[in-house]
Design a protein around this motif. Structure first.
Motif, short mmCIF file in Angstrom:
data_model
loop_
_atom_site.label_atom_id
_atom_site.label_comp_id
_atom_site.label_asym_id
_atom_site.label_seq_id
_atom_site.Cartn_x
_atom_site.Cartn_y
_atom_site.Cartn_z
N SER A 189 43.85 43.58 28.79
CA SER A 189 44.06 44.47 29.94
C SER A 189 43.14 44.04 31.09
O SER A 189 42.23 43.23 30.89
CB SER A 189 43.74 45.93 29.55
N TRP A 190 43.37 44.60 32.27
CA TRP A 190 42.62 44.19 33.45
C TRP A 190 41.84 45.36 34.04
O TRP A 190 42.32 46.50 34.04
CB TRP A 190 43.56 43.64 34.54
N ASP A 191 40.64 45.07 34.51
CA ASP A 191 39.83 46.06 35.23
C ASP A 191 39.45 45.48 36.58
O ASP A 191 39.60 44.27 36.81
CB ASP A 191 38.53 46.37 34.46
N ALA A 192 38.94 46.35 37.47
CA ALA A 192 38.48 45.86 38.78
C ALA A 192 36.99 46.12 38.90
O ALA A 192 36.52 47.21 38.55
CB ALA A 192 39.24 46.59 39.88
N VAL A 193 36.22 45.13 39.35
CA VAL A 193 34.78 45.32 39.53
C VAL A 193 34.40 45.10 41.01
O VAL A 193 35.06 44.35 41.73
CB VAL A 193 33.93 44.36 38.64
N ASP A 194 33.33 45.76 41.40
CA ASP A 194 32.82 45.65 42.77
C ASP A 194 31.86 44.44 42.84
O ASP A 194 30.80 44.47 42.23
CB ASP A 194 32.10 46.96 43.12
N ARG A 195 32.25 43.40 43.56
CA ARG A 195 31.39 42.21 43.69
C ARG A 195 30.88 42.05 45.13
O ARG A 195 30.49 40.96 45.54
CB ARG A 195 32.19 40.95 43.28
N SER A 196 30.93 43.17 45.88
CA SER A 196 30.59 43.05 47.30
C SER A 196 29.12 42.66 47.53
O SER A 196 28.84 41.85 48.43
CB SER A 196 30.92 44.36 48.03
N ASP A 197 28.19 43.22 46.74
CA ASP A 197 26.77 42.88 46.94
C ASP A 197 26.54 41.39 46.66
O ASP A 197 25.87 40.70 47.42
CB ASP A 197 25.88 43.73 46.03
N GLU A 198 27.14 40.96 45.57
CA GLU A 198 27.02 39.54 45.19
C GLU A 198 27.58 38.66 46.31
O GLU A 198 27.00 37.63 46.67
CB GLU A 198 27.82 39.35 43.90
N MET A 199 28.71 39.11 46.90
CA MET A 199 29.33 38.30 47.96
C MET A 199 28.44 38.23 49.21
O MET A 199 28.29 37.16 49.82
CB MET A 199 30.70 38.86 48.34
N ILE A 200 27.85 39.36 49.55
CA ILE A 200 26.98 39.37 50.74
C ILE A 200 25.78 38.44 50.51
O ILE A 200 25.39 37.69 51.41
CB ILE A 200 26.55 40.82 51.09
N ARG A 201 25.24 38.45 49.29
CA ARG A 201 24.12 37.53 48.97
C ARG A 201 24.58 36.08 49.11
O ARG A 201 23.88 35.23 49.63
CB ARG A 201 23.60 37.79 47.55
N LYS A 202 25.78 35.83 48.65
CA LYS A 202 26.30 34.46 48.73
C LYS A 202 26.50 34.02 50.19
O LYS A 202 26.24 32.86 50.54
CB LYS A 202 27.61 34.35 47.95
N GLU A 223 29.34 48.59 56.64
CA GLU A 223 28.42 49.66 56.20
C GLU A 223 27.35 49.12 55.26
O GLU A 223 26.29 49.69 55.11
CB GLU A 223 29.21 50.79 55.51
N LYS A 224 27.63 47.99 54.62
CA LYS A 224 26.64 47.36 53.75
C LYS A 224 25.75 46.39 54.52
O LYS A 224 24.99 45.63 53.93
CB LYS A 224 27.35 46.61 52.62
N GLY A 225 25.93 46.34 55.84
CA GLY A 225 25.02 45.54 56.66
C GLY A 225 25.56 44.18 57.10
O GLY A 225 24.84 43.41 57.76
N LEU A 226 26.82 43.86 56.76
CA LEU A 226 27.37 42.56 57.16
C LEU A 226 27.76 42.57 58.64
O LEU A 226 28.33 43.54 59.13
CB LEU A 226 28.60 42.24 56.30
N ASN A 227 27.47 41.49 59.32
CA ASN A 227 27.88 41.32 60.73
C ASN A 227 29.35 40.92 60.75
O ASN A 227 29.68 39.74 60.67
CB ASN A 227 27.06 40.23 61.41
N ILE A 228 30.22 41.90 60.86
CA ILE A 228 31.66 41.59 60.72
C ILE A 228 32.46 42.18 61.88
O ILE A 228 32.14 43.24 62.40
CB ILE A 228 32.18 42.10 59.34
N ILE A 229 33.51 41.41 62.22
CA ILE A 229 34.43 41.82 63.30
C ILE A 229 35.85 41.73 62.75
O ILE A 229 36.18 40.79 62.01
CB ILE A 229 34.23 40.88 64.52
#
Ligand code: F6P
Length: 364
Positions: free
Chosen positions: A90-103, A129-135
């Motif tokens: 089966s499949w689950d979804a995980v939050d990898r946003s913090d890891e991505m911002i670090r990368k 909202e997590k602090g990324l400079n995004i447009i």
């Protein structure tokens, strides 16, 4: 050297490459900027090894006339819902946003331009909202994003749908048939409405105006005299009868969270037969043809305006905002405003009035 990352997310759309080219060309006018593309939206950053590419003037030369996106796209998963497979299959979804911002920090990315529709711009807001400079740069053939007069890709889709109506008219009249054209438009009937007016359809069915099947039948029947005549119906995939439901298809694709629409034209044929329409009926589902191919000039221009403005918003530190077209200006609006509510056809609008004025029935 400063670095801007460009991502294209959600369903593809004619004009994406023109945005990418414009960002690169505008950035090249500054001394110290490098443009990097992430392959298939943020997936390229999250994958190991990382899948990114340098976007320079050589790479983007001439791409403004190409459909699709040279850096790929996806409308599955994403940094906040990355699919992972469990041991039982089966499949689950995980939050990898913090890891991505670090990368992104590790890769020396100073700013991100995320080109996408409402789903993508929700991700932009969450990352901001997590602090990324995004447009954000708005994109959708459905034209259902508010806070901008138009999205690029829409005019191309309308052109393709109108050409389909034009073709259907000749075969409908030869066979005295009712021909139903199903076009895209999940929540918003913009493509259907524009194509119906431009192509001269008799009936236009859109999500914003639920239809009464007897009224649709009456209108179509009125086009026939002793078996002679023909009629064109343009129906948006998200249209439904009064008190009815969306026509959907189950999707087993991993990480695909959208409701998959489809089958509305077929359903309408059935309803018309049940209501007693005697004419022969055939259906055409235009599908992804509406998203493919060369963008019309209007979309190339709008996409180029969006790309230049997006880069200039980085220079002006306007993060957490989205590029927007407010005739005749290209402005910055907050991402929150953009994702707050969809841009739907108002049944009271001048365009609907125009359609009614030339005899198009909405089945209401
Ligand atoms: O959001 C744009 C859109 O074209 C919708 O109109 C349509 O329902 C959807 O994309 C189809 O997406 P997919 O490419 O996943 O089938």
């Amino acid at each position: 050297m400063k670095r801007v990352l460009v991502t294209t997310g959600g369903g593809d759309c004619p004009g994406l490459n023109a945005v990418i080219r414009a960002i690169v060309k505008r950035a090249s006018q500054e001394q110290d900027w490098e443009v990097i593309g992430s392959i298939q939206s943020f997936d390229g950053i999250l994958r190991e090894p990382t899948e990114i590419m340098v976007l320079d003037e050589r790479v983007v030369a001439g791409i403004h006339i190409q459909g699709g996106t040279i850096i790929g796209t996806t409308n599955k998963g994403g940094p906040f819902a990355w699919p992972i497979k469990n041991r039982d299959g089966s499949w689950d979804a995980v939050d990898r946003s913090d890891e991505m911002i670090r990368k992104l920090q590790y890769l020396g990315i100073d700013a991100v331009i995320n080109v996408g529709g409402d789903g993508s711009q929700r991700i932009s807001q969450q990352l901001y909202e997590k602090g990324l400079n995004i447009i954000g740069v708005p994109k959708t053939i459905d034209n259902d994003l508010s806070a901008t007069d138009f999205t690029f890709g829409f005019q191309t889709a309308v052109q393709i749908a109108t050409e389909a109506v034009d073709k259907l008219v000749t075969t409908a009249s030869s066979h005295n048939r009712v021909l139903i054209l199903e076009v895209m438009g999940r929540n918003a009937g913009w493509i259907a409405l524009h194509a119906a007016i431009a192509g001269g359809a008799e009936v236009c069915l859109i999500p914003e105006i639920p239809y009464d099947i007897d009224k649709v039948k009456e209108k179509l029947q009125s086009r026939y005299n002793r078996g002679k005549g023909h009629a064109i119906v343009v129906i948006a995939e998200g249209a439904m009868p009064i008190g009815g439901e969306l026509s959907t298809e189950a999707s087993s694709e991993v990480g695909y969270h959208n409701l998959r629409l489809g089958g509305v034209a077929h359903k309408l044929t059935h309803e018309l037969k049940q209501a007693g329409l005697e004419a022969d009926i055939r259906e055409t589902v235009l599908g992804h043809l509406q998203r493919g191919g060369v963008p019309v000039a209007y979309d190339r221009v709008l996409a180029t305006q969006f790309g230049v403005k997006a880069f200039e918003m980085i220079l002006a530190d306007q993060f957490g905002q989205m590029v927007s077209y407010r005739h005749p200006d290209i402005i910055a609006v907050s991402l929150l405003e953009a994702i707050n509510h969809p841009n739907l056809v108002s049944p009271q609008s001048a365009l609907v009035n125009t359609a009614r004025g030339v005899g198009i029935s909405f089945g209401d």
